[in-house]
Design an enzyme around this catalytic site. Structure first.
Site, PDB file in Angstrom:
ATOM      1  N   ASN A 129       0.861  -1.250   0.164  1.00  0.00           N
ATOM      2  CA  ASN A 129      -0.099   0.038  -0.097  1.00  0.00           C
ATOM      3  C   ASN A 129       1.055   1.123  -0.186  1.00  0.00           C
ATOM      4  O   ASN A 129       1.545   1.473   1.054  1.00  0.00           O
ATOM      5  CB  ASN A 129      -0.930  -0.086   1.285  1.00  0.00           C
ATOM      6  CG  ASN A 129      -2.015   1.200   1.428  1.00  0.00           C
ATOM      7  OD1 ASN A 129      -1.723   2.276   0.739  1.00  0.00           O
ATOM      8  ND2 ASN A 129      -3.153   0.799   1.835  1.00  0.00           N
ATOM      9  N   LYS A 130       0.920   1.925  -1.031  1.00  0.00           N
ATOM     10  CA  LYS A 130       1.846   3.008  -1.187  1.00  0.00           C
ATOM     11  C   LYS A 130       1.367   4.220  -0.128  1.00  0.00           C
ATOM     12  O   LYS A 130       2.333   4.861   0.063  1.00  0.00           O
ATOM     13  CB  LYS A 130       1.981   3.505  -2.658  1.00  0.00           C
ATOM     14  CG  LYS A 130       0.559   4.176  -3.356  1.00  0.00           C
ATOM     15  CD  LYS A 130       1.067   4.753  -4.826  1.00  0.00           C
ATOM     16  CE  LYS A 130      -0.070   5.581  -5.476  1.00  0.00           C
ATOM     17  NZ  LYS A 130      -1.422   5.108  -5.392  1.00  0.00           N
ATOM     18  N   LYS A 182       0.366   3.991   2.844  1.00  0.00           N
ATOM     19  CA  LYS A 182       1.171   3.830   3.958  1.00  0.00           C
ATOM     20  C   LYS A 182       2.533   4.119   3.970  1.00  0.00           C
ATOM     21  O   LYS A 182       2.924   4.886   4.900  1.00  0.00           O
ATOM     22  CB  LYS A 182       1.023   2.205   4.621  1.00  0.00           C
ATOM     23  CG  LYS A 182      -0.361   1.641   4.830  1.00  0.00           C
ATOM     24  CD  LYS A 182      -0.107   0.198   5.130  1.00  0.00           C
ATOM     25  CE  LYS A 182      -1.776  -0.325   5.313  1.00  0.00           C
ATOM     26  NZ  LYS A 182      -1.482  -1.981   5.582  1.00  0.00           N
ATOM     27  N   ASP A 223      -1.022  -3.902   9.728  1.00  0.00           N
ATOM     28  CA  ASP A 223      -2.267  -4.181   9.220  1.00  0.00           C
ATOM     29  C   ASP A 223      -2.991  -3.033   9.948  1.00  0.00           C
ATOM     30  O   ASP A 223      -2.900  -2.563  11.298  1.00  0.00           O
ATOM     31  CB  ASP A 223      -2.863  -5.322   9.796  1.00  0.00           C
ATOM     32  CG  ASP A 223      -3.975  -5.975   8.870  1.00  0.00           C
ATOM     33  OD1 ASP A 223      -3.847  -6.027   7.681  1.00  0.00           O
ATOM     34  OD2 ASP A 223      -5.022  -5.791   9.357  1.00  0.00           O
ATOM     35  N   GLY A 226      -8.407   5.324   1.276  1.00  0.00           N
ATOM     36  CA  GLY A 226      -9.369   4.274   2.174  1.00  0.00           C
ATOM     37  C   GLY A 226     -10.861   5.287   2.525  1.00  0.00           C
ATOM     38  O   GLY A 226     -11.265   6.004   1.950  1.00  0.00           O
ATOM     39  N   LYS A 253      -3.076  15.169   9.118  1.00  0.00           N
ATOM     40  CA  LYS A 253      -3.447  13.695   9.409  1.00  0.00           C
ATOM     41  C   LYS A 253      -2.175  13.108  10.295  1.00  0.00           C
ATOM     42  O   LYS A 253      -2.361  12.621  11.267  1.00  0.00           O
ATOM     43  CB  LYS A 253      -3.571  12.904   8.314  1.00  0.00           C
ATOM     44  CG  LYS A 253      -3.949  11.654   8.595  1.00  0.00           C
ATOM     45  CD  LYS A 253      -4.235  10.734   7.399  1.00  0.00           C
ATOM     46  CE  LYS A 253      -4.644   9.176   7.790  1.00  0.00           C
ATOM     47  NZ  LYS A 253      -4.680   8.344   6.782  1.00  0.00           N
ATOM     48  N   HIS A 261      -3.715   7.260  13.956  1.00  0.00           N
ATOM     49  CA  HIS A 261      -3.432   5.978  14.256  1.00  0.00           C
ATOM     50  C   HIS A 261      -1.911   5.333  13.926  1.00  0.00           C
ATOM     51  O   HIS A 261      -1.239   4.825  14.713  1.00  0.00           O
ATOM     52  CB  HIS A 261      -4.352   4.884  13.803  1.00  0.00           C
ATOM     53  CG  HIS A 261      -4.819   4.945  12.489  1.00  0.00           C
ATOM     54  ND1 HIS A 261      -5.121   6.110  11.842  1.00  0.00           N
ATOM     55  CD2 HIS A 261      -4.723   4.121  11.495  1.00  0.00           C
ATOM     56  CE1 HIS A 261      -5.410   6.016  10.506  1.00  0.00           C
ATOM     57  NE2 HIS A 261      -5.192   4.554  10.527  1.00  0.00           N
TER      58      HIS A 261
HETATM   59  P1  ITT Z   1      -0.959  -4.094   2.864  1.00  0.00           P
HETATM   60  O1  ITT Z   1      -1.517  -5.301   3.559  1.00  0.00           O
HETATM   61  O2  ITT Z   1      -0.039  -4.493   1.689  1.00  0.00           O
HETATM   62  O3  ITT Z   1      -0.048  -3.374   4.087  1.00  0.00           O
HETATM   63  P2  ITT Z   1      -3.663  -3.061   2.477  1.00  0.00           P
HETATM   64  O4  ITT Z   1      -4.272  -1.973   1.719  1.00  0.00           O
HETATM   65  O5  ITT Z   1      -4.208  -4.362   2.065  1.00  0.00           O
HETATM   66  O6  ITT Z   1      -1.810  -3.089   2.478  1.00  0.00           O
HETATM   67  P3  ITT Z   1      -4.357  -3.502   5.184  1.00  0.00           P
HETATM   68  O7  ITT Z   1      -4.808  -5.087   4.756  1.00  0.00           O
HETATM   69  O8  ITT Z   1      -4.024  -3.171   6.529  1.00  0.00           O
HETATM   70  O9  ITT Z   1      -3.710  -2.941   3.929  1.00  0.00           O
HETATM   71  O10 ITT Z   1      -5.924  -2.802   5.007  1.00  0.00           O
HETATM   72  C1  ITT Z   1      -6.151  -1.518   5.479  1.00  0.00           C
HETATM   73  C2  ITT Z   1      -7.556  -0.801   4.943  1.00  0.00           C
HETATM   74  O11 ITT Z   1      -7.975  -0.131   6.266  1.00  0.00           O
HETATM   75  C3  ITT Z   1      -7.186   0.280   3.938  1.00  0.00           C
HETATM   76  O12 ITT Z   1      -7.127  -0.532   2.715  1.00  0.00           O
HETATM   77  C4  ITT Z   1      -8.042   1.235   4.261  1.00  0.00           C
HETATM   78  O13 ITT Z   1      -9.424   0.605   3.657  1.00  0.00           O
HETATM   79  C5  ITT Z   1      -8.333   1.100   5.665  1.00  0.00           C
HETATM   80  N1  ITT Z   1      -7.398   2.217   6.373  1.00  0.00           N
HETATM   81  C6  ITT Z   1      -6.420   1.813   7.141  1.00  0.00           C
HETATM   82  N2  ITT Z   1      -5.834   3.094   7.441  1.00  0.00           N
HETATM   83  C7  ITT Z   1      -6.254   4.142   7.004  1.00  0.00           C
HETATM   84  C8  ITT Z   1      -6.086   5.295   6.918  1.00  0.00           C
HETATM   85  O14 ITT Z   1      -5.183   5.788   7.634  1.00  0.00           O
HETATM   86  N3  ITT Z   1      -7.392   5.929   6.171  1.00  0.00           N
HETATM   87  C9  ITT Z   1      -8.405   5.336   5.721  1.00  0.00           C
HETATM   88  N4  ITT Z   1      -8.565   4.146   5.627  1.00  0.00           N
HETATM   89  C10 ITT Z   1      -7.474   3.314   6.323  1.00  0.00           C
END
Ligand code: ITT
Length: 196
Positions: free
Chosen positions: A9-10, A12, A68, A148, A170, A175
């Site tokens: 996830n870019k 992140k 996660d 997200g 932000k 979190h």
């Molecule tokens: P990786 O597993 O490869 O790290 P991913 O996008 O699949 O990437 P997650 O399984 O941890 O990551 O899913 C996290 C989801 O939760 C993300 O796709 C968003 O929908 C939501 N999310 C997490 N943090 C967020 C944030 O700061 N702002 C908005 N939505 C967020």
């Protein structure tokens, strides 16, 4: 010292990179030749975080950290929770928001929180660090920033959604930053002990 941030996830990575101290470098999954989706078969955010970090540590042999994260809305039984990324089944953030707002139609208690769990898989050690941001789900999406669920999450004490904030605003309260601040203390202690 170079650490692998095991995420596909870019967004992140963009949120974390400015928090790194000078001299600390991150490697991406691509940098270590990993282009596969990481396994996430757990039933909790902490379990999935652990699974991703251990997978990369064992298969690719690099000390790494993974995270996660998810959005939890207690009034609808904690949804979307561990299923945040795939809530609507399409993997599309807009679809996830539409599903969430539909699910919350008529729900008065709109309190929600984001949670992130980082797992550090160092040489022979596994540690987890959690961060949480409280707020509420808005009635309609607002803002273009972030990713997200950011357009429908208004953090407590603020009058704008995460998506209406500048990246640094932000970053101040998120979190992910709170969890990463704890992780960073450990990363620095690894770096210091390597210098001895
Ligand atoms: P990786 O597993 O490869 O790290 P991913 O996008 O699949 O990437 P997650 O399984 O941890 O990551 O899913 C996290 C989801 O939760 C993300 O796709 C968003 O929908 C939501 N999310 C997490 N943090 C967020 C944030 O700061 N702002 C908005 N939505 C967020």
């Amino acid at each position: 010292m170079k650490w692998v941030f095991a995420t596909g996830n870019k967004h992140k990575v963009q949120e974390i990179r400015p928090l790194l101290p000078a001299g600390m470098e991150l490697l991406s999954l691509r940098d270590i030749g990993c282009d596969e989706d990481l396994p996430e078969t757990g039933s909790t955010i902490a379990a999935n975080s652990l699974e991703k970090a251990v997978y990369v540590r064992e298969k690719y042999g690099y000390p790494c950290f993974a995270e996660d994260s998810g959005l939890v809305v207690p009034a609808i039984d904690g949804e979307p929770g561990v299923y945040s990324a795939r809530y609507a089944g399409t993997g599309d953030a807009g679809d996830n928001i539409i599903k969430l707002l539909a699910r919350m139609r008529g729900v008065d208690d709109r309190r929600a929180y984001f949670v992130t769990v980082f797992t550090l898989a160092g040489d022979g050690s596994l540690e987890q660090f959690e961060g949480r941001a409280d707020g509420e789900i808005t009635l309609i999406p607002a803002g273009e920033g972030g990713f997200g669920y950011d357009p429908v999450f208004r953090p407590k004490g603020h009058d704008r959604t995460f998506a209406e904030m500048l990246p640094d605003e932000k970053r101040e309260i998120s979190h992910r930053s709170k969890a990463f601040a704890q992780l960073l203390i450990r990363l620095k202690s690894f770096e210091n002990s390597n210098k001895l």
